[in-house]
Structure formats: structure tokens, C-alpha cells
Design a protein around this motif. Sequence first.
Motif, PDB file in Angstrom:
ATOM      1  N   UNK A 129     101.006 -23.489  42.182  1.00  0.00           N
ATOM      2  CA  UNK A 129     102.025 -24.430  42.634  1.00  0.00           C
ATOM      3  C   UNK A 129     102.251 -24.143  44.112  1.00  0.00           C
ATOM      4  N   UNK A 130     101.489 -24.844  44.970  1.00  0.00           N
ATOM      5  CA  UNK A 130     101.416 -24.489  46.377  1.00  0.00           C
ATOM      6  C   UNK A 130     101.787 -25.619  47.333  1.00  0.00           C
ATOM      7  N   UNK A 131     101.506 -26.861  46.958  1.00  0.00           N
ATOM      8  CA  UNK A 131     101.742 -27.975  47.859  1.00  0.00           C
ATOM      9  C   UNK A 131     103.221 -28.382  47.842  1.00  0.00           C
ATOM     10  N   UNK A 132     103.721 -28.777  49.006  1.00  0.00           N
ATOM     11  CA  UNK A 132     105.137 -29.117  49.112  1.00  0.00           C
ATOM     12  C   UNK A 132     105.545 -30.201  48.117  1.00  0.00           C
ATOM     13  N   UNK A 133     104.770 -31.286  48.047  1.00  0.00           N
ATOM     14  CA  UNK A 133     105.136 -32.381  47.148  1.00  0.00           C
ATOM     15  C   UNK A 133     105.181 -31.917  45.696  1.00  0.00           C
ATOM     16  N   UNK A 134     104.215 -31.085  45.299  1.00  0.00           N
ATOM     17  CA  UNK A 134     104.200 -30.565  43.934  1.00  0.00           C
ATOM     18  C   UNK A 134     105.401 -29.666  43.671  1.00  0.00           C
ATOM     19  N   UNK A 154     113.402 -18.011  39.013  1.00  0.00           N
ATOM     20  CA  UNK A 154     112.147 -18.167  39.747  1.00  0.00           C
ATOM     21  C   UNK A 154     111.653 -16.797  40.179  1.00  0.00           C
ATOM     22  N   UNK A 155     110.481 -16.416  39.683  1.00  0.00           N
ATOM     23  CA  UNK A 155     109.855 -15.169  40.090  1.00  0.00           C
ATOM     24  C   UNK A 155     108.665 -15.458  40.989  1.00  0.00           C
ATOM     25  N   UNK A 156     108.616 -14.817  42.142  1.00  0.00           N
ATOM     26  CA  UNK A 156     107.563 -15.119  43.123  1.00  0.00           C
ATOM     27  C   UNK A 156     107.310 -13.912  44.016  1.00  0.00           C
ATOM     28  N   UNK A 162     100.984 -15.523  49.028  1.00  0.00           N
ATOM     29  CA  UNK A 162     101.504 -16.200  47.835  1.00  0.00           C
ATOM     30  C   UNK A 162     102.875 -16.831  48.072  1.00  0.00           C
ATOM     31  N   UNK A 163     103.150 -17.147  49.299  1.00  0.00           N
ATOM     32  CA  UNK A 163     104.376 -17.870  49.648  1.00  0.00           C
ATOM     33  C   UNK A 163     103.978 -19.016  50.577  1.00  0.00           C
ATOM     34  N   UNK A 164     103.462 -20.106  49.996  1.00  0.00           N
ATOM     35  CA  UNK A 164     102.846 -21.167  50.796  1.00  0.00           C
ATOM     36  C   UNK A 164     103.801 -21.943  51.689  1.00  0.00           C
ATOM     37  N   UNK A 165     105.094 -21.878  51.387  1.00  0.00           N
ATOM     38  CA  UNK A 165     106.092 -22.553  52.218  1.00  0.00           C
ATOM     39  C   UNK A 165     107.445 -21.912  51.980  1.00  0.00           C
ATOM     40  N   UNK A 166     108.371 -22.041  52.943  1.00  0.00           N
ATOM     41  CA  UNK A 166     109.685 -21.418  52.759  1.00  0.00           C
ATOM     42  C   UNK A 166     110.468 -22.085  51.627  1.00  0.00           C
ATOM     43  N   UNK A 167     110.903 -21.298  50.667  1.00  0.00           N
ATOM     44  CA  UNK A 167     111.672 -21.860  49.562  1.00  0.00           C
ATOM     45  C   UNK A 167     112.937 -22.538  50.056  1.00  0.00           C
ATOM     46  N   UNK A 168     113.511 -22.026  51.137  1.00  0.00           N
ATOM     47  CA  UNK A 168     114.751 -22.604  51.666  1.00  0.00           C
ATOM     48  C   UNK A 168     114.544 -24.007  52.208  1.00  0.00           C
ATOM     49  N   UNK A 169     113.292 -24.404  52.419  1.00  0.00           N
ATOM     50  CA  UNK A 169     113.022 -25.736  52.956  1.00  0.00           C
ATOM     51  C   UNK A 169     112.882 -26.793  51.867  1.00  0.00           C
TER      52      UNK A 169
END
Length: 207
Positions: A129-134, A154-156, A162-169
Motif C-alpha cells: 500500500x504505497x501510492x497516495x491515491x490507494x 496502524x502498524x508501519x 517503507x514509508x512512501x509518503x508522510x502519513x500526516x499528509x
Amino acid sequence: MIVEKIRTALRERPASDFYRYAAILLRNAVGLPNRLHSPDRDVLERVVLPAYARLPGMRRVLFVGSDWFTRHYEKLFPGQEYWTLDPDPWKRKFGARRHIVAGLQSLDAHFDESHFDLILCNGVFGWGLDERDDCERAFLACFTRLKPGGHFMLGWNDVPAHSPLPLASLRSLARFTPQPLPVLGTARFLADAQTRHVFDFYVKNGG
């Protein structure tokens, strides 16, 4: 039946993995747990999951992601309606009795709104689960499929690989409210300093 499962493992996995997967399938077939020993799994299995199982109102539970080391998690939620979800058809054998072959971003196609009291998502973000839209679709589906007052974990891994984008975004994730898990006393817990595996705990406001 067991022999056929071993034959399937041999066909679908490299020969070097055969004996390991054969042992896993045999233990799985007779109902024995297959544990993955790591600091974060120890926290998940011995602290986080039992703590959620003890919370009042945890009647419908979804665990996202199935593998040989998650099959016994269903036993931690006796009496609850426990579901698993994973997009890999091969991993169906490690899922719960109630299992859906699908990605998290299509959760809303399989369940009505406000169906679950608890959704557990571990090792999925940054591992497919890496793409922003997904991600937006997946976490929004979790939000809408949780009841008001429902819990989301959420475990990550908080590392670049393995952090493809900022979760805060993520707007979908921002709809949740961080809420400390009482047994840990925090809404974010670093379970493994080496892998930077983090557990984030949320609630859907309105309960």
C-alpha cells in the motif's frame, strides 16, 4: 488434504522454501500457531491485540494482511466476528474463517458503512500500500466502515524504504483522532528501535 497442501506449497514456492512452508502448513492444518519472533510482533501479540480484545464492544474485528504468522490471531478474539483481508489469493489459507481476497482500498465494496468496531492494519502501509491515491482510498474506507467510536490501529515502519509518503499528509487518516491505548499510555508506540516499527492508535469520533 494435508498432503495436497504440501504439494501445492512445493509447486508455488521455491524448492529451498519447501520444508519451511511444509512445516508451517502442517502446524496450520492442526491448529498450532506459527509465531514470527521479533520485538514488534511480541508487542502486537502479547500487548496490543489482547488489550483490544478486552475492550467493551469489540464485536466485529478486521485484521488486514494474512500470512503464516497471523493465522492464530483469530483465537485472541473468541466470540467476536473476526475477519481477515489480503489481496494475495495464496494467503487465503492463513486467513480467518471469514476472509476476503481484496486490497484494503476496496474494503468499501465488501462491507456496509459502520460495520466494524475495530480495524487492525499492520505491515501494509509501505509494504504494497504505497501510492497516495490507494492510501487515501484505503484509510477512508477504514473510517467509513468503522462504527462511531470504533478503533483503528496502524502498524508501519518509520524508515524511508517503507514509508512512501508522510502519513500526516493523508486527508483520510486525518479524519481519525489519535487515542492512547490504555495499556501503553500513548497513541504512538515505537515497538522496535531497529526496524522503527511503530504502532499508531486512533478512534473514529462520534461514539
